[in-house]
Design a protein around this motif. Structure first.
Motif, PDB file in Angstrom:
ATOM      1  N   ASP A 180       0.808  -1.229   0.000  1.00  0.00           N
ATOM      2  CA  ASP A 180       0.000   0.000   0.000  1.00  0.00           C
ATOM      3  C   ASP A 180       0.837   1.274   0.000  1.00  0.00           C
ATOM      4  OD1 ASP A 180      -2.203  -1.547  -0.050  1.00  0.00           O
ATOM      5  OD2 ASP A 180      -2.567  -1.462   2.117  1.00  0.00           O
ATOM      6  N   VAL A 181       2.121   1.133   0.169  1.00  0.00           N
ATOM      7  CA  VAL A 181       2.978   2.331   0.107  1.00  0.00           C
ATOM      8  C   VAL A 181       2.969   2.832  -1.338  1.00  0.00           C
ATOM      9  CG1 VAL A 181       5.381   3.111   0.251  1.00  0.00           C
ATOM     10  CG2 VAL A 181       4.432   1.705   2.060  1.00  0.00           C
ATOM     11  N   ASN A 182       2.629   4.111  -1.503  1.00  0.00           N
ATOM     12  CA  ASN A 182       2.503   4.647  -2.868  1.00  0.00           C
ATOM     13  C   ASN A 182       3.840   4.931  -3.520  1.00  0.00           C
ATOM     14  OD1 ASN A 182      -0.222   4.656  -3.037  1.00  0.00           O
ATOM     15  ND2 ASN A 182      -0.424   6.706  -2.101  1.00  0.00           N
ATOM     16  N   ALA A 183       4.717   5.560  -2.741  1.00  0.00           N
ATOM     17  CA  ALA A 183       5.996   5.975  -3.344  1.00  0.00           C
ATOM     18  C   ALA A 183       7.081   6.029  -2.284  1.00  0.00           C
ATOM     19  CB  ALA A 183       5.825   7.341  -3.971  1.00  0.00           C
ATOM     20  N   LEU A 184       8.306   5.788  -2.754  1.00  0.00           N
ATOM     21  CA  LEU A 184       9.465   5.891  -1.857  1.00  0.00           C
ATOM     22  C   LEU A 184      10.384   6.956  -2.426  1.00  0.00           C
ATOM     23  CD1 LEU A 184      10.309   2.088  -1.535  1.00  0.00           C
ATOM     24  CD2 LEU A 184       9.312   3.537   0.204  1.00  0.00           C
ATOM     25  N   TYR A 185      10.578   8.011  -1.680  1.00  0.00           N
ATOM     26  CA  TYR A 185      11.489   9.071  -2.122  1.00  0.00           C
ATOM     27  C   TYR A 185      12.840   8.787  -1.484  1.00  0.00           C
ATOM     28  CZ  TYR A 185       7.374  11.539  -3.753  1.00  0.00           C
ATOM     29  OH  TYR A 185       6.235  11.887  -4.427  1.00  0.00           O
ATOM     30  N   ILE A 186      13.851   8.534  -2.311  1.00  0.00           N
ATOM     31  CA  ILE A 186      15.149   8.214  -1.706  1.00  0.00           C
ATOM     32  C   ILE A 186      16.182   9.281  -2.090  1.00  0.00           C
ATOM     33  CG2 ILE A 186      14.758   5.720  -1.497  1.00  0.00           C
ATOM     34  CD1 ILE A 186      16.363   5.279  -4.004  1.00  0.00           C
ATOM     35  N   LEU A 187      16.923   9.726  -1.081  1.00  0.00           N
ATOM     36  CA  LEU A 187      17.958  10.731  -1.342  1.00  0.00           C
ATOM     37  C   LEU A 187      19.204  10.006  -1.840  1.00  0.00           C
ATOM     38  CD1 LEU A 187      17.661  13.153   1.720  1.00  0.00           C
ATOM     39  CD2 LEU A 187      16.301  13.044  -0.351  1.00  0.00           C
ATOM     40  N   VAL A 188      19.684  10.440  -3.011  1.00  0.00           N
ATOM     41  CA  VAL A 188      20.843   9.776  -3.629  1.00  0.00           C
ATOM     42  C   VAL A 188      21.799  10.846  -4.149  1.00  0.00           C
ATOM     43  CG1 VAL A 188      21.540   8.013  -5.314  1.00  0.00           C
ATOM     44  CG2 VAL A 188      19.190   8.071  -4.517  1.00  0.00           C
ATOM     45  N   ARG A 189      23.076  10.526  -4.083  1.00  0.00           N
ATOM     46  CA  ARG A 189      24.062  11.444  -4.679  1.00  0.00           C
ATOM     47  C   ARG A 189      24.723  10.773  -5.877  1.00  0.00           C
ATOM     48  NH1 ARG A 189      29.361  10.868  -0.720  1.00  0.00           N
ATOM     49  NH2 ARG A 189      28.957   8.715  -0.152  1.00  0.00           N
ATOM     50  N   PRO A 190      25.221  11.561  -6.832  1.00  0.00           N
ATOM     51  CA  PRO A 190      26.042  10.937  -7.879  1.00  0.00           C
ATOM     52  C   PRO A 190      27.342  10.473  -7.246  1.00  0.00           C
ATOM     53  CG  PRO A 190      25.791  13.320  -8.270  1.00  0.00           C
ATOM     54  CD  PRO A 190      25.136  13.027  -6.962  1.00  0.00           C
ATOM     55  N   LYS A 191      27.943   9.398  -7.763  1.00  0.00           N
ATOM     56  CA  LYS A 191      29.178   8.897  -7.125  1.00  0.00           C
ATOM     57  C   LYS A 191      29.996   8.091  -8.130  1.00  0.00           C
ATOM     58  CE  LYS A 191      30.394   6.147  -3.046  1.00  0.00           C
ATOM     59  NZ  LYS A 191      29.815   5.295  -2.015  1.00  0.00           N
TER      60      LYS A 191
ATOM     61  N   ILE B  28      15.790  11.459  -5.306  1.00  0.00           N
ATOM     62  CA  ILE B  28      15.940  12.909  -5.098  1.00  0.00           C
ATOM     63  C   ILE B  28      17.437  13.158  -4.947  1.00  0.00           C
ATOM     64  CG2 ILE B  28      15.484  14.815  -3.472  1.00  0.00           C
ATOM     65  CD1 ILE B  28      12.871  13.939  -4.666  1.00  0.00           C
ATOM     66  N   SER B  29      17.954  14.071  -5.752  1.00  0.00           N
ATOM     67  CA  SER B  29      19.392  14.327  -5.689  1.00  0.00           C
ATOM     68  C   SER B  29      19.744  15.049  -4.392  1.00  0.00           C
ATOM     69  CB  SER B  29      19.804  15.164  -6.902  1.00  0.00           C
ATOM     70  OG  SER B  29      21.165  15.434  -6.804  1.00  0.00           O
ATOM     71  N   SER B  30      20.732  14.503  -3.690  1.00  0.00           N
ATOM     72  CA  SER B  30      21.100  15.117  -2.415  1.00  0.00           C
ATOM     73  C   SER B  30      22.546  14.782  -2.062  1.00  0.00           C
ATOM     74  CB  SER B  30      20.169  14.575  -1.323  1.00  0.00           C
ATOM     75  OG  SER B  30      20.567  15.060  -0.085  1.00  0.00           O
ATOM     76  N   GLU B  31      23.187  15.688  -1.382  1.00  0.00           N
ATOM     77  CA  GLU B  31      24.579  15.485  -0.932  1.00  0.00           C
ATOM     78  C   GLU B  31      24.663  16.012   0.496  1.00  0.00           C
ATOM     79  OE1 GLU B  31      27.948  14.991   0.170  1.00  0.00           O
ATOM     80  OE2 GLU B  31      27.951  14.347  -1.922  1.00  0.00           O
ATOM     81  N   LEU B  32      24.980  15.108   1.421  1.00  0.00           N
ATOM     82  CA  LEU B  32      24.949  15.479   2.836  1.00  0.00           C
ATOM     83  C   LEU B  32      25.992  16.525   3.229  1.00  0.00           C
ATOM     84  CD1 LEU B  32      24.522  12.015   4.646  1.00  0.00           C
ATOM     85  CD2 LEU B  32      22.768  13.486   3.707  1.00  0.00           C
ATOM     86  N   MET B  33      27.024  16.672   2.415  1.00  0.00           N
ATOM     87  CA  MET B  33      28.088  17.612   2.766  1.00  0.00           C
ATOM     88  C   MET B  33      27.688  19.063   2.437  1.00  0.00           C
ATOM     89  SD  MET B  33      30.551  15.926   4.064  1.00  0.00           S
ATOM     90  CE  MET B  33      32.015  16.956   4.013  1.00  0.00           C
ATOM     91  N   GLN B  34      26.619  19.227   1.668  1.00  0.00           N
ATOM     92  CA  GLN B  34      26.255  20.557   1.190  1.00  0.00           C
ATOM     93  C   GLN B  34      25.177  21.211   2.070  1.00  0.00           C
ATOM     94  OE1 GLN B  34      27.743  22.041  -1.440  1.00  0.00           O
ATOM     95  NE2 GLN B  34      29.042  20.232  -1.650  1.00  0.00           N
ATOM     96  N   PRO B  35      25.150  22.556   2.086  1.00  0.00           N
ATOM     97  CA  PRO B  35      24.085  23.226   2.842  1.00  0.00           C
ATOM     98  C   PRO B  35      22.716  22.821   2.301  1.00  0.00           C
ATOM     99  CG  PRO B  35      25.726  24.806   2.001  1.00  0.00           C
ATOM    100  CD  PRO B  35      26.078  23.477   1.427  1.00  0.00           C
ATOM    101  N   GLY B  36      21.781  22.662   3.195  1.00  0.00           N
ATOM    102  CA  GLY B  36      20.422  22.252   2.798  1.00  0.00           C
ATOM    103  C   GLY B  36      20.398  20.882   2.139  1.00  0.00           C
ATOM    104  N   LEU B  37      21.447  20.096   2.353  1.00  0.00           N
ATOM    105  CA  LEU B  37      21.614  18.749   1.771  1.00  0.00           C
ATOM    106  C   LEU B  37      21.562  18.786   0.243  1.00  0.00           C
ATOM    107  CD1 LEU B  37      19.268  16.733   4.198  1.00  0.00           C
ATOM    108  CD2 LEU B  37      21.700  17.223   4.482  1.00  0.00           C
ATOM    109  N   ALA B  38      21.751  20.013  -0.312  1.00  0.00           N
ATOM    110  CA  ALA B  38      21.765  20.220  -1.772  1.00  0.00           C
ATOM    111  C   ALA B  38      20.494  19.694  -2.450  1.00  0.00           C
ATOM    112  CB  ALA B  38      23.014  19.583  -2.386  1.00  0.00           C
ATOM    113  N   ILE B  39      19.392  19.806  -1.742  1.00  0.00           N
ATOM    114  CA  ILE B  39      18.113  19.387  -2.355  1.00  0.00           C
ATOM    115  C   ILE B  39      17.527  20.623  -3.049  1.00  0.00           C
ATOM    116  CG2 ILE B  39      15.827  18.373  -1.924  1.00  0.00           C
ATOM    117  CD1 ILE B  39      16.969  17.123   0.618  1.00  0.00           C
ATOM    118  N   SER B  40      17.114  20.470  -4.295  1.00  0.00           N
ATOM    119  CA  SER B  40      16.627  21.630  -5.062  1.00  0.00           C
ATOM    120  C   SER B  40      15.311  22.149  -4.455  1.00  0.00           C
ATOM    121  CB  SER B  40      16.399  21.224  -6.517  1.00  0.00           C
ATOM    122  OG  SER B  40      15.244  20.430  -6.601  1.00  0.00           O
TER     123      SER B  40
END
Ligand SMILES: CCCCCCCC/C=C\CCCCCCCC(=O)SCCNC(=O)CCNC(=O)[C@H](O)C(C)(C)COP(=O)(O)OP(=O)(O)OC[C@H]1O[C@@H](n2cnc3c(N)ncnc32)[C@H](O)[C@@H]1OP(=O)(O)O
Ligand SMILES: NC(=O)C1=CN([C@@H]2O[C@H](COP(=O)(O)OP(=O)(O)OC[C@H]3O[C@@H](n4cnc5c(N)ncnc54)[C@H](OP(=O)(O)O)[C@@H]3O)[C@@H](O)[C@H]2O)C=CC1
Length: 494
Positions: free
Chosen positions: A15-26, A61-73
């Motif tokens: 029943d879970v509709n969607a999974l939003y996962i934070l990922v960085r390029p690597k 969702i593009s994200s990088e933990l080292m960046q301010p605001g986790l670099a989420i747009s």
């Protein structure tokens, strides 16, 4: 753990509709390439069978933990704040040798930023933070409470901001005090940061001990990294690791990854439904419930790798653990450094680049960092884990099984070792006869080497010492006498 969490949600929570996962390029791969790769992984075989279109539910969702605001747009922030119901936060650096500033950024500041994002989420029901059972490893008995932090996180963040890297390196040992590394130190600070937000959010904190291969789901023995004991098992199976400092009688608090994920999901449900007033901490450990010891682990790992050898082993698997520093140093010299030296000499003579000493130096660094955890034991209270189990329906208890009383350790360790062979080293089980043949070859080389060495030493000895010569003549004459007696008695019986 993130991958296993995604897989379980897809498989057991339709029943879970969607999974939003934070990922960085690597490593030269874009975010979407990495997600594509992840979904092709063997771990997802069962999900793929049930629903070949499962990828539609995964929204990277593009994200990088080292960046301010986790670099989420800003657009992604908008999406996340409007549709997320539950946050599972398991991103972290788990390296034991991480420089403090880096570990602080990844484990504490990033957690703070995720918490402030969570506060903007309009439909958030629960925030589940993955900590570690070793966050408070400076204590022997660890309750399911958040202990006062070694330092106020904000003060440390402010101070480290202006400090030069060299100064930080110099003061790190003083700061971390009686904790063994920056990892456990920053994970303790992260818990404090989470607690500071617990008034505004429904929070659960999971503290797994040493996470190992899966026990049952999606199939036994799944593992895909060298962390914790996995690298040690592989090094032992390859015949490289022969000695390590660990206490035979200390509890090896391993916890299968599927158990951790099942408990995490159950805690997510409980937090969302029951909205506890303060953050609940779940120590997710096995030692107090179904203890197993490092000595037993050593036995079962060795027995499994002897029956199911790894390919191209350096030597026959034969690793021993000892808590004695001097004995360990002796075996390091005799069983690690000496063979490495000989092998490198052989490589040099055959025109190849020496490499064994380099491998051993890295191995020594890695096991040196693990010894703290394998040489002592801790006691964790697991009341909340038991309480959670009692809250589940009979069906959920089966679907989200985290009852480690049922864990059969010898069987688990065997599957774990076979899992490292199949999924970490990508070796084929059909190659086992060839691997066994290789071990027999290594055994013959060892016998030949030992015999030649013994004869050589004896020859040198005899040439230099009258006493050695006398002993030699005495032993030889004794053998002759025995032989002639044996011949005479066998002639008589005929
Ligand atoms: C017979 C056996 C008896 C048993 C005896 C007892 C065993 C006791 C064992 C353990 C107990 C304790 C455990 C405690 C746990 C606490 C719990 C937690 O909360 S946290 C989680 C734990 N975290 C860690 O395990 C991080 C530890 N690792 C590190 O800190 C670093 O990795 C370190 C310092 C050990 C090494 O660092 P580097 O920089 O030298 O090496 P690098 O980059 O990590 O990787 C080495 C090579 O391996 C490859 N590699 C790594 N992962 C790979 C993968 N998945 N697939 C292929 N290659 C991989 C890499 O690509 C690299 O290879 P290239 O040199 O680049 O060619
Ligand atoms: N393994 C263990 O034995 C234990 C682990 N834990 C905790 O469980 C959690 C998960 O650990 P585990 O799965 O083992 O560790 P992994 O190292 O496998 O996973 C950590 C995750 O964090 C992500 N990450 C790290 N740095 C960044 C960054 N700069 N930007 C974006 N993402 C980043 C990694 O992404 P990427 O793939 O891009 O590197 C990875 O997905 C952690 O919080 C850890 O402290 C607790 C107890 C034991």
């Amino acid at each position: 753990m993130g991958k296993v969490l995604v897989e379980k949600l897809l498989r057991s929570c339709p029943d879970v509709n969607a999974l939003y996962i934070l990922v960085r390029p690597k490593a030269g791969q874009s975010m979407s390439e990495r997600v594509q790769d992840m979904m092709k992984c063997k771990l997802f075989d069962r999900v793929r069978e049930d629903n070949p279109d499962f990828h539609q539910k995964i929204i990277p969702i593009s994200s990088e933990l080292m960046q301010p605001g986790l670099a989420i747009s800003p657009e992604d922030v908008q999406t996340l704040t409007s549709c997320i119901n539950i946050v599972f936060h398991c991103a972290a650096t788990i390296r034991f040798d991480e420089p403090l500033k880096h570990a602080l950024q990844l484990n504490v500041i990033a957690t703070q930023q995720l918490l402030s994002l969570a506060q903007q989420m309009q439909h958030l029901q629960a925030f589940i933070h993955i900590s570690t059972a070793y966050a408070n490893c400076n204590r022997r008995h660890i309750d399911e409470v958040i202990y006062p932090p070694p330092v106020e996180p904000k003060k440390l963040i402010d101070s480290l901001e202006w400090m030069d890297d060299n100064i930080i390196r110099d003061i790190t040992p003083r700061l971390i005090g009686d904790r063994p590394n920056t990892y456990t130190y920053t994970k303790a600070l992260a818990e404090c940061v989470v607690q500071q937000e617990s008034g505004k959010l429904n929070i659960g904190i999971i503290r797994p001990s040493i996470v190992g291969a899966s026990w049952q789901e999606p199939f036994p023995g799944w593992i895909d990294n060298f962390n914790g004991p996995s690298g040690v098992f592989i090094a032992a199976g390859k015949g490289i690791l022969r000695t390590m400092r660990a206490s035979n009688d200390a509890v090896a608090d391993l916890i299968p990854v599927d158990v951790v994920i099942n408990l995490t999901l159950a805690a997510g449900w409980y937090t969302a439904v029951h909205r506890p007033k303060t953050a609940l901490v779940y120590n997710c450990t096995t030692g107090g419930i179904n203890p197993f010891h490092w000595g037993e682990i050593e036995h079962h790992v060795m027995s499994t790798f002897k029956r199911n050898p790894l390919e191209q082993a350096f030597r026959r698997p034969n690793a021993n653990i000892t808590s004695n520093y001097l004995i360990n140093q002796y075996w390091i010299l005799v069983s690690h450094k000496f063979p490495a030296l000989i092998y490198d000499l052989f490589l040099r003579l055959s025109g190849q680049k020496p490499q064994m000493m380099r491998i051993f130096n890295r191995l020594h660094k890695a096991i040196g960092l693990l010894e703290y955890f394998s040489s002592q034991d801790w006691e964790w209270n697991s009341d909340n884990m038991n309480m959670l189990m009692s809250q589940l329906s009979a069906e959920d208890k089966k679907t989200f099984n985290f009852d480690v009383r049922q864990l059969n350790w010898p069987e688990y360790i065997e599957n774990y070792c076979i899992g490292t062979k199949k999924y970490v080293l990508n070796e084929d089980m059909s190659d086992i006869p060839a691997a066994r043949q290789h071990l027999r070859k290594l055994r013959n080389i060892r016998y030949t080497f030992n015999t030649v060495l013994l004869v050589f030493i004896w020859r040198v000895f005899i040439a230099r010492s009258q006493m050695a010569r006398n002993i030699w003549y005495f032993v030889v004459s004794l053998c002759f006498k025995f032989l002639s007696y044996f011949r005479a008695s066998s002639t008589l019986t005929q």
